[in-house]
Design a protein around this motif. Structure first.
Motif, PDB file in Angstrom:
ATOM      1  N   ARG A 118      58.827 -20.043  41.338  1.00  0.00           N
ATOM      2  CA  ARG A 118      58.503 -21.017  40.305  1.00  0.00           C
ATOM      3  C   ARG A 118      57.577 -20.347  39.309  1.00  0.00           C
ATOM      4  O   ARG A 118      56.750 -19.517  39.683  1.00  0.00           O
ATOM      5  CB  ARG A 118      57.837 -22.253  40.904  1.00  0.00           C
ATOM      6  N   ALA A 119      57.716 -20.710  38.050  1.00  0.00           N
ATOM      7  CA  ALA A 119      56.931 -20.068  36.998  1.00  0.00           C
ATOM      8  C   ALA A 119      56.271 -21.116  36.112  1.00  0.00           C
ATOM      9  O   ALA A 119      56.785 -22.221  35.922  1.00  0.00           O
ATOM     10  CB  ALA A 119      57.820 -19.156  36.164  1.00  0.00           C
ATOM     11  N   GLY A 120      55.132 -20.737  35.580  1.00  0.00           N
ATOM     12  CA  GLY A 120      54.405 -21.562  34.628  1.00  0.00           C
ATOM     13  C   GLY A 120      53.868 -20.682  33.510  1.00  0.00           C
ATOM     14  O   GLY A 120      53.671 -19.483  33.687  1.00  0.00           O
ATOM     15  N   ALA A 121      53.647 -21.289  32.359  1.00  0.00           N
ATOM     16  CA  ALA A 121      53.139 -20.555  31.202  1.00  0.00           C
ATOM     17  C   ALA A 121      52.108 -21.418  30.493  1.00  0.00           C
ATOM     18  O   ALA A 121      52.144 -22.652  30.572  1.00  0.00           O
ATOM     19  CB  ALA A 121      54.277 -20.207  30.248  1.00  0.00           C
ATOM     20  N   GLY A 122      51.191 -20.755  29.799  1.00  0.00           N
ATOM     21  CA  GLY A 122      50.186 -21.526  29.093  1.00  0.00           C
ATOM     22  C   GLY A 122      49.278 -20.679  28.234  1.00  0.00           C
ATOM     23  O   GLY A 122      49.504 -19.488  28.028  1.00  0.00           O
TER      24      GLY A 122
END
Length: 161
Positions: A118-122
């Motif tokens: 799972r990936a997240g960006a910010g």
């Protein structure tokens, strides 16, 4: 003690790299991999299991939300983990901005599967003090699933890695 002796080996490797691309601009990366061999997950104390998700792990997700969960959705922790993070940090005086992408997962198996990542960006802001940066990050899951928040806010002291 009543249940007998259930030995296990817990290993974790963390590696970070930093490159100053220009004055004030730093590219940073981190890799984490961990595995446990021996005892079953139920015989390993919850505090010793691997968890993924949250400000020090995979931003864009709730704390400990990635990996094995009980039927009620509470984290069980895993016997293996893999994570990767990349940041672009720009500092100007006592302030800074950061863009980042994190990915990872924890697994019930004793060796990481490198699947279902799972990936997240910010983005984040930094205020640099004498004792370390005050950090505020806002992140969102990439390919958000039902029940996951749209955005998560993380406030802490120190760099993410």
């Amino acid at each position: 003690i009543e249940g007998g002796f259930n030995p296990y080996v817990r290993t974790r490797l963390d590696a970070s790299a930093y490159w100053q691309a220009s004055a004030g601009l730093v590219l940073a990366g981190r890799v984490r991999i961990g595995a446990m061999k021996g005892a079953s997950r139920g015989d390993i104390a919850p505090s010793q299991r691997f968890y993924a998700g949250g400000g020090g792990s995979v931003r864009g997700f709730a704390y400990k939300s990635l990996g094995p969960q009980d039927p009620g959705g509470d984290p069980l922790g895993g016997r293996s983990i893999n994570e990767v993070s990349a940041e672009v940090r720009y500092r100007f005086g006592s302030l800074g901005v950061v863009g980042f992408v994190d990915a990872g997962q924890s697994y019930a198996a004793s060796m990481p599967r490198f699947s279902h990542l799972r990936a997240g960006a910010g983005v984040g802001g930094r205020y640099y003090t004498a004792f370390g940066p005050l950090r505020v990050d806002v992140a969102t899951p990439i390919d958000r699933k039902a029940g996951e928040g749209r955005f998560y806010l993380y406030v802490s002291i120190g760099q993410a890695f």
